[in-house]
Design a protein around this motif. Structure first.
Motif: not given
Length: 264
Positions: A141-168
């Motif tokens: 839910d809304m936590n997925y969008y928070l996860a996306q924002q966190a990962c987008a910032k790390w990816n900008e630094l070249g750190i591989s980060a992936i947000a997962h919308n509920s676990p697969n």
């Protein structure tokens, strides 16, 4: 800005267990100070008048009467719409009230999150971030969008980060254990069953898992290596959702800032 005395109450260090109990009681019920003597406050907190006075002096006031006066003066500066728990005016669509209430909500969420931070734990997790080659952030839910924002910032630094919308679960069960993969699991209550299951699988694979939750004693926390406490989300208060989001963003931004220092 929040008052100096309230800041001292929230971040006071080197307090005894009794003094910490009194501080927590006052922060939860600030109005009680205005109507109680030192003796009455001592009775309500199951302490003594001398402990109350000693605490007041530790906080930089001359004694209990001086503490009462300064707290009352500073409390008046808090936006009036925020001095009631249900935030009724702000929730009725009063956009002018929001001019004052929204910044205050943000500040309260940041202050409460900061107060709950465990510096050694935060530093340890920041080091794990630096050592990792991949970061997974799980949220629904809304936590997925928070996860996306966190990962987008790390990816900008070249750190591989992936947000997962509920676990697969297929992905989780078939992934190869890797000590260089760091996982964050977000759940405000710490009782989201899908997030708990994700943490269980990751923990069983001996991977580092961090809970981001408002409940340090939650089921999720028990299945994680560390817990970062966020602002407690209260389903009864609609504005609580906004505060909880600000709190989680603050936590991830602190870790992001720690990543910048060695990257740039």
């Amino acid at each position: 800005m929040e008052s100096k005395l309230l800041q001292k109450l929230k971040y006071a260090s080197q307090l005894t267990a009794q003094e910490k109990h009194i501080v927590d009681y006052i922060l939860s019920n600030p109005e009680v100070v205005f109507d109680s003597t030192a003796h009455e406050l001592a009775q309500q907190t199951y302490t003594s008048s001398s402990t109350i006075v000693r605490l007041c002096k530790k906080l930089g006031t001359k004694g209990y009467p001086d503490f009462q006066l300064k707290l009352a003066l500073e409390y008046q500066q808090i936006p009036s719409v925020m001095q009631t728990q249900d935030h009724a005016i702000a929730e009725q669509g009063n956009v002018l009230a929001a001019i004052d209430s929204v910044p205050y909500l943000y500040q309260q969420a940041l202050d409460d999150t900061r107060r709950m931070l465990n510096a050694p734990v935060l530093l340890r997790i920041a080091n794990w971030v630096k050592e990792s080659v991949r970061i997974d952030v799980y949220g629904s839910d809304m936590n997925y969008y928070l996860a996306q924002q966190a990962c987008a910032k790390w990816n900008e630094l070249g750190i591989s980060a992936i947000a997962h919308n509920s676990p697969n679960m297929h992905y989780l069960n078939t992934m190869n254990p890797n000590s260089l993969t760091l996982s964050f699991v977000i759940s405000h209550t710490g009782e989201n069953q899908s997030m708990i299951e994700a943490a269980k699988v990751l923990s069983n694979k001996q991977m580092k898992v961090i809970a981001v939750t408002g409940n340090n004693h939650s089921t999720l926390s028990r299945h994680c290596d560390e817990t970062l406490l966020a602002y407690g989300y209260n389903e009864q208060l609609r504005l609580s959702k906004m505060s909880a989001m600000v709190s989680v963003l603050y936590i991830f931004d602190m870790l992001y800032m720690g990543s910048i220092s060695d990257t740039y």
